[in-house]
Design a protein around this motif. Structure first.
Motif, PDB file in Angstrom:
ATOM      1  N   HIS A 180       1.003  -0.906  -0.085  1.00  0.00           N
ATOM      2  CA  HIS A 180       0.197  -0.011   0.466  1.00  0.00           C
ATOM      3  C   HIS A 180       0.667   1.071   0.176  1.00  0.00           C
ATOM      4  CE1 HIS A 180      -3.651   1.926   0.128  1.00  0.00           C
ATOM      5  NE2 HIS A 180      -3.293   2.741   1.389  1.00  0.00           N
ATOM      6  N   GLY A 203      -6.226   1.568  -8.371  1.00  0.00           N
ATOM      7  CA  GLY A 203      -4.758   1.891  -7.015  1.00  0.00           C
ATOM      8  C   GLY A 203      -4.900   3.901  -6.456  1.00  0.00           C
ATOM      9  N   GLU A 207      -0.620  -0.919  -8.009  1.00  0.00           N
ATOM     10  CA  GLU A 207      -1.382  -0.621  -6.408  1.00  0.00           C
ATOM     11  C   GLU A 207      -2.854  -1.246  -6.404  1.00  0.00           C
ATOM     12  OE1 GLU A 207      -2.768   0.979  -2.467  1.00  0.00           O
ATOM     13  OE2 GLU A 207      -0.555   0.559  -3.556  1.00  0.00           O
ATOM     14  N   GLY A 208      -3.659  -1.181  -7.652  1.00  0.00           N
ATOM     15  CA  GLY A 208      -5.098  -1.344  -7.723  1.00  0.00           C
ATOM     16  C   GLY A 208      -4.380  -2.688  -7.700  1.00  0.00           C
ATOM     17  N   ASP A 230      -7.818   4.026  -3.734  1.00  0.00           N
ATOM     18  CA  ASP A 230      -6.877   3.238  -2.621  1.00  0.00           C
ATOM     19  C   ASP A 230      -5.766   3.637  -2.665  1.00  0.00           C
ATOM     20  OD1 ASP A 230      -6.924   1.287  -1.016  1.00  0.00           O
ATOM     21  OD2 ASP A 230      -4.955   0.253  -2.601  1.00  0.00           O
ATOM     22  N   TYR A 268      -7.541  -1.065 -13.112  1.00  0.00           N
ATOM     23  CA  TYR A 268      -6.169  -1.511 -12.170  1.00  0.00           C
ATOM     24  C   TYR A 268      -5.779   0.626 -11.796  1.00  0.00           C
ATOM     25  CZ  TYR A 268      -7.105  -6.045 -12.396  1.00  0.00           C
ATOM     26  OH  TYR A 268      -7.326  -7.608 -12.256  1.00  0.00           O
TER      27      TYR A 268
END
Length: 173
Positions: free
Chosen positions: A71, A153, A115-116, A156, A149
């Protein structure tokens, strides 16, 4: 260098339309970036293999090394998002054909896509469906899903979505 040219010629035989829109010089200029990406993938596989082998011999190794736990922080995510937007504008709107802008664009795009992917892997683990992680990895090969994605990401990084989902999951039980 000879192998790369042979690969390009083979690609020319199979997909002649791709080689017309993507010339040999562009293909060769992306070779260093391809080597960098392959090095990171190789590093990840080596660490996973070390984790498996060392755990069999009861040698301590951090067991939490999984892509689902990756993350990025907000400052890093902000820098990557700015790099992505600026390099996209320079490359596609102002049509600046600079190899460094292309590298910045691809590195930031790939990092945000990973990240996604990490978020979707974490979500699959949270829902007790580890086989969905394989589908998430295969989605990285499909261009439209890869772009999704990137959006996942960015969301997120800048939201507390993981915390909210984990908190709601524990409240249901």
């Amino acid at each position: 260098m000879h192998i790369i040219r042979e690969m390009y010629m083979m690609m020319d035989n199979v997909f002649p339309s791709i080689t017309q829109t993507f010339p040999l010089t562009s293909f060769l200029s992306l070779a260093p970036l391809l080597l960098l990406i392959m090095s990171f993938l190789e590093m990840y596989v080596i660490i996973l293999l070390c984790q498996m082998v060392l755990s069999r011999f009861h040698i301590p190794f951090p067991n939490s090394f999984h892509i689902a736990y990756m993350h990025l922080s907000r400052p890093i995510g902000g820098i990557l998002t700015i790099m992505l937007v600026v390099s996209y504008v320079l490359e596609h709107i102002y049509v600046m054909n600079n190899i460094y802008i292309t590298y910045i664009y691809l590195i930031s795009l790939l990092t945000l896509a990973v990240e996604g992917l990490a978020f979707l892997s974490w979500l699959a683990i949270l829902e007790n469906k580890p086989r969905l992680i394989i589908l998430a990895f295969l989605g990285m090969l499909i261009p439209f899903i890869n772009q999704m994605y990137v959006v996942i990401g960015i969301v997120d990084i800048f939201s507390d979505l993981r915390t909210k989902l984990l908190y709601n999951k524990h409240n249901e039980q």
